[in-house]
Scaffold this motif. Sequence first.
Motif, PDB file in Angstrom:
ATOM      1  N   GLY A 177       0.775  -1.235   0.000  1.00  0.00           N
ATOM      2  CA  GLY A 177       0.000   0.000   0.000  1.00  0.00           C
ATOM      3  C   GLY A 177       0.803   1.280   0.000  1.00  0.00           C
ATOM      4  O   GLY A 177       0.221   2.372  -0.013  1.00  0.00           O
ATOM      5  N   LEU A 178       2.137   1.210  -0.021  1.00  0.00           N
ATOM      6  CA  LEU A 178       2.943   2.431   0.017  1.00  0.00           C
ATOM      7  C   LEU A 178       2.747   3.281  -1.235  1.00  0.00           C
ATOM      8  O   LEU A 178       2.771   4.515  -1.171  1.00  0.00           O
ATOM      9  CB  LEU A 178       4.424   2.077   0.197  1.00  0.00           C
ATOM     10  CG  LEU A 178       4.792   1.446   1.543  1.00  0.00           C
ATOM     11  CD1 LEU A 178       6.273   1.082   1.578  1.00  0.00           C
ATOM     12  CD2 LEU A 178       4.452   2.384   2.692  1.00  0.00           C
ATOM     13  N   CYS A 179       2.546   2.640  -2.375  1.00  0.00           N
ATOM     14  CA  CYS A 179       2.309   3.396  -3.610  1.00  0.00           C
ATOM     15  C   CYS A 179       0.963   4.112  -3.547  1.00  0.00           C
ATOM     16  O   CYS A 179       0.820   5.241  -4.035  1.00  0.00           O
ATOM     17  CB  CYS A 179       2.367   2.481  -4.824  1.00  0.00           C
ATOM     18  SG  CYS A 179       1.201   1.096  -4.774  1.00  0.00           S
ATOM     19  N   VAL A 180      -0.029   3.476  -2.941  1.00  0.00           N
ATOM     20  CA  VAL A 180      -1.356   4.083  -2.786  1.00  0.00           C
ATOM     21  C   VAL A 180      -1.259   5.330  -1.919  1.00  0.00           C
ATOM     22  O   VAL A 180      -1.833   6.375  -2.228  1.00  0.00           O
ATOM     23  CB  VAL A 180      -2.343   3.077  -2.175  1.00  0.00           C
ATOM     24  CG1 VAL A 180      -3.697   3.723  -1.916  1.00  0.00           C
ATOM     25  CG2 VAL A 180      -2.506   1.867  -3.085  1.00  0.00           C
ATOM     26  N   SER A 181      -0.503   5.228  -0.849  1.00  0.00           N
ATOM     27  CA  SER A 181      -0.325   6.358   0.053  1.00  0.00           C
ATOM     28  C   SER A 181       0.409   7.514  -0.610  1.00  0.00           C
ATOM     29  O   SER A 181       0.118   8.680  -0.354  1.00  0.00           O
ATOM     30  CB  SER A 181       0.445   5.913   1.298  1.00  0.00           C
ATOM     31  OG  SER A 181       0.781   6.998   2.122  1.00  0.00           O
ATOM     32  N   SER A 182       1.344   7.207  -1.509  1.00  0.00           N
ATOM     33  CA  SER A 182       2.216   8.237  -2.072  1.00  0.00           C
ATOM     34  C   SER A 182       1.585   9.041  -3.201  1.00  0.00           C
ATOM     35  O   SER A 182       1.998  10.170  -3.456  1.00  0.00           O
ATOM     36  CB  SER A 182       3.506   7.588  -2.593  1.00  0.00           C
ATOM     37  OG  SER A 182       3.257   6.832  -3.770  1.00  0.00           O
ATOM     38  N   CYS A 183       0.592   8.475  -3.885  1.00  0.00           N
ATOM     39  CA  CYS A 183       0.070   9.117  -5.099  1.00  0.00           C
ATOM     40  C   CYS A 183      -0.814  10.313  -4.768  1.00  0.00           C
ATOM     41  O   CYS A 183      -1.862  10.167  -4.137  1.00  0.00           O
ATOM     42  CB  CYS A 183      -0.723   8.114  -5.933  1.00  0.00           C
ATOM     43  SG  CYS A 183      -1.383   8.846  -7.455  1.00  0.00           S
ATOM     44  N   PRO A 184      -0.448  11.531  -5.210  1.00  0.00           N
ATOM     45  CA  PRO A 184      -1.248  12.721  -4.890  1.00  0.00           C
ATOM     46  C   PRO A 184      -2.533  12.826  -5.705  1.00  0.00           C
ATOM     47  O   PRO A 184      -3.425  13.586  -5.356  1.00  0.00           O
ATOM     48  CB  PRO A 184      -0.296  13.881  -5.227  1.00  0.00           C
ATOM     49  CG  PRO A 184       0.584  13.339  -6.301  1.00  0.00           C
ATOM     50  CD  PRO A 184       0.767  11.888  -5.981  1.00  0.00           C
ATOM     51  N   MET A 185      -2.635  12.067  -6.788  1.00  0.00           N
ATOM     52  CA  MET A 185      -3.796  12.157  -7.660  1.00  0.00           C
ATOM     53  C   MET A 185      -4.773  11.010  -7.468  1.00  0.00           C
ATOM     54  O   MET A 185      -5.747  10.892  -8.198  1.00  0.00           O
ATOM     55  CB  MET A 185      -3.338  12.190  -9.135  1.00  0.00           C
ATOM     56  CG  MET A 185      -2.355  13.296  -9.464  1.00  0.00           C
ATOM     57  SD  MET A 185      -2.940  14.941  -8.992  1.00  0.00           S
ATOM     58  CE  MET A 185      -4.327  15.141 -10.102  1.00  0.00           C
ATOM     59  N   SER A 186      -4.520  10.135  -6.501  1.00  0.00           N
ATOM     60  CA  SER A 186      -5.351   8.948  -6.274  1.00  0.00           C
ATOM     61  C   SER A 186      -5.430   8.074  -7.520  1.00  0.00           C
ATOM     62  O   SER A 186      -6.432   7.401  -7.766  1.00  0.00           O
ATOM     63  CB  SER A 186      -6.771   9.343  -5.839  1.00  0.00           C
ATOM     64  OG  SER A 186      -6.741  10.161  -4.702  1.00  0.00           O
ATOM     65  N   ILE A 220     -12.366  -1.394  11.010  1.00  0.00           N
ATOM     66  CA  ILE A 220     -12.488  -1.159   9.574  1.00  0.00           C
ATOM     67  C   ILE A 220     -11.310  -1.852   8.906  1.00  0.00           C
ATOM     68  O   ILE A 220     -10.156  -1.516   9.167  1.00  0.00           O
ATOM     69  CB  ILE A 220     -12.479   0.345   9.262  1.00  0.00           C
ATOM     70  CG1 ILE A 220     -13.665   1.040   9.927  1.00  0.00           C
ATOM     71  CG2 ILE A 220     -12.504   0.581   7.753  1.00  0.00           C
ATOM     72  CD1 ILE A 220     -13.629   2.556   9.834  1.00  0.00           C
ATOM     73  N   LYS A 221     -11.592  -2.829   8.045  1.00  0.00           N
ATOM     74  CA  LYS A 221     -10.535  -3.645   7.462  1.00  0.00           C
ATOM     75  C   LYS A 221     -10.022  -3.041   6.159  1.00  0.00           C
ATOM     76  O   LYS A 221     -10.799  -2.756   5.237  1.00  0.00           O
ATOM     77  CB  LYS A 221     -11.035  -5.064   7.168  1.00  0.00           C
ATOM     78  CG  LYS A 221     -11.811  -5.732   8.302  1.00  0.00           C
ATOM     79  CD  LYS A 221     -10.966  -6.001   9.517  1.00  0.00           C
ATOM     80  CE  LYS A 221     -11.754  -6.771  10.571  1.00  0.00           C
ATOM     81  NZ  LYS A 221     -11.037  -6.908  11.845  1.00  0.00           N
ATOM     82  N   LEU A 222      -8.689  -2.854   6.080  1.00  0.00           N
ATOM     83  CA  LEU A 222      -8.016  -2.396   4.874  1.00  0.00           C
ATOM     84  C   LEU A 222      -7.020  -3.469   4.444  1.00  0.00           C
ATOM     85  O   LEU A 222      -6.631  -4.317   5.243  1.00  0.00           O
ATOM     86  CB  LEU A 222      -7.266  -1.081   5.142  1.00  0.00           C
ATOM     87  CG  LEU A 222      -8.058   0.081   5.732  1.00  0.00           C
ATOM     88  CD1 LEU A 222      -7.124   1.285   5.924  1.00  0.00           C
ATOM     89  CD2 LEU A 222      -9.234   0.458   4.856  1.00  0.00           C
ATOM     90  N   PRO A 223      -6.569  -3.442   3.193  1.00  0.00           N
ATOM     91  CA  PRO A 223      -5.525  -4.392   2.792  1.00  0.00           C
ATOM     92  C   PRO A 223      -4.270  -4.252   3.659  1.00  0.00           C
ATOM     93  O   PRO A 223      -3.657  -5.242   4.038  1.00  0.00           O
ATOM     94  CB  PRO A 223      -5.241  -4.019   1.335  1.00  0.00           C
ATOM     95  CG  PRO A 223      -6.531  -3.409   0.860  1.00  0.00           C
ATOM     96  CD  PRO A 223      -7.072  -2.671   2.041  1.00  0.00           C
ATOM     97  N   CYS A 224      -3.885  -3.009   3.970  1.00  0.00           N
ATOM     98  CA  CYS A 224      -2.770  -2.739   4.879  1.00  0.00           C
ATOM     99  C   CYS A 224      -2.908  -1.292   5.340  1.00  0.00           C
ATOM    100  O   CYS A 224      -3.218  -0.412   4.534  1.00  0.00           O
ATOM    101  CB  CYS A 224      -1.425  -2.949   4.186  1.00  0.00           C
ATOM    102  SG  CYS A 224       0.001  -2.669   5.283  1.00  0.00           S
TER     103      CYS A 224
END
Length: 473
Positions: A177-186, A220-224
Amino acid sequence: MSTNFLSTPLIKVKVEVFYHSCPHNVSSGFYSCDPEEIASKLKGMKAVVIVGKYDEEHLKLYKEAALRAGINPLLVRVVDSSWGEKALEENKKILENGWVADLALVEEKGLPLSRRELIRGEIKTVKDRIDKPVWISDMCKLYRACTLCQDSCPYNAIKVDKKSGVSIDYTKCTACGLCVSSCPMSAIQFPSVSQQAIFELSKIKGNKIISCYKDKGNSIKLPCIAMLSAVDLALLRSSGEVELRCPGCELSKNLESLKRIVTDLNEAVGGISLITPEDKIEKKEAKVVTISSFSYLANKAEAMQEIIKQNNLPDITYDAFVNMKIHALCGKCAKWCPTSALTIEYTDSGEKLSFNPDKCIGCKICINVCPEGDNGCSSGNKAIKLVPAKKVSHEKKDLMKDEIVRCKVCGAIVGSRKSLNLVKKIMKERGLECDDEWLERCPTHRAEYSFQKFFGMKAKFRPRRGPNEVGGV
């Protein structure tokens, strides 16, 4: 950029609720642990919250039933019957905004054979879905300049190509999930929990416990939990206190960035804790977090601006500097900035590059696209430099000013004096002629000057028109 995703709210997914009972969970609802029988009840559903038993045995049962019913398993969420109505509401909210689920990688797989299928000799294959991040090209206009997702991945699973965009090697991807967190444009999202789902969860009032699917408790369950950015946490914190739990696995080593975010946000607004098998960050006294109500936020860059306008959050405050010796005011950094933190402003006498720290999200795209300096995207030798602010400031500042050069014929802006000097220097280095008379004209009148210099200054210059224009050839 596609307006389907960004200009209007996404169409909500219809969510249904299925109550399941079994000898392990005696209550009201459908009474059977046969996956085929459960599948017969689920058929025709698009998305469903199953209220039943949240343990390894039943999670496996519910997934098989969903696959047999032809439901995308990423659109099925399980709530233990003991967790209450709030858990049901939260999981319905996630599924309502589950439009990314259908973008997940499809994997053909065989199902365990039932007694009936074994007797008949039937072998049933179904389409499973892989819950690893996907790149949504319509939401990404920055891949020609931005490498944040690639830089964030510790497993070398993401590559950014300036022509084709972002590719993800799922054999290397661990779904951290680090790439998901880093992307400013979602533009990179998990199929099972979309960015819009996180935004919508933040509207539900009350304290929240957030964990991953491995946690068997009410949360609340998330992938990570590493997928959560500073923006996500600030939004979630605006409606109540937040407790993050990591039950511990091989991905827990990737939580260092999240720990820093939690620590910084706790200093600013309090009310956030993080519990891991190794350590615990205690929440501080909660302060009021003010975030304007919103109907739809397109991406984290937009959400960031909403948060900064009304809250003092030091972890997302940056400062910018330029190297006066090599900066040419070409304007590329301002053109590519996704939040308009960098802007080029013109007056009658000059041009200036301005920086607004309240809009900067630290994406470093300005550094990536800067043509001056070396090729290292974060090197101090670039003409522009971006660093975390040592002291929080909300004041806009001018990074650089220069004289504006206007066309000698029509008065149109040609560029800054420094940018023209750079053009002149490059042309001379390449052995090309470049005199000031040609340089200080707009493109049309440069062509006129070159024409007249070749054919004589009295020669009449007639710009060639396009084939659809009057007089065109």
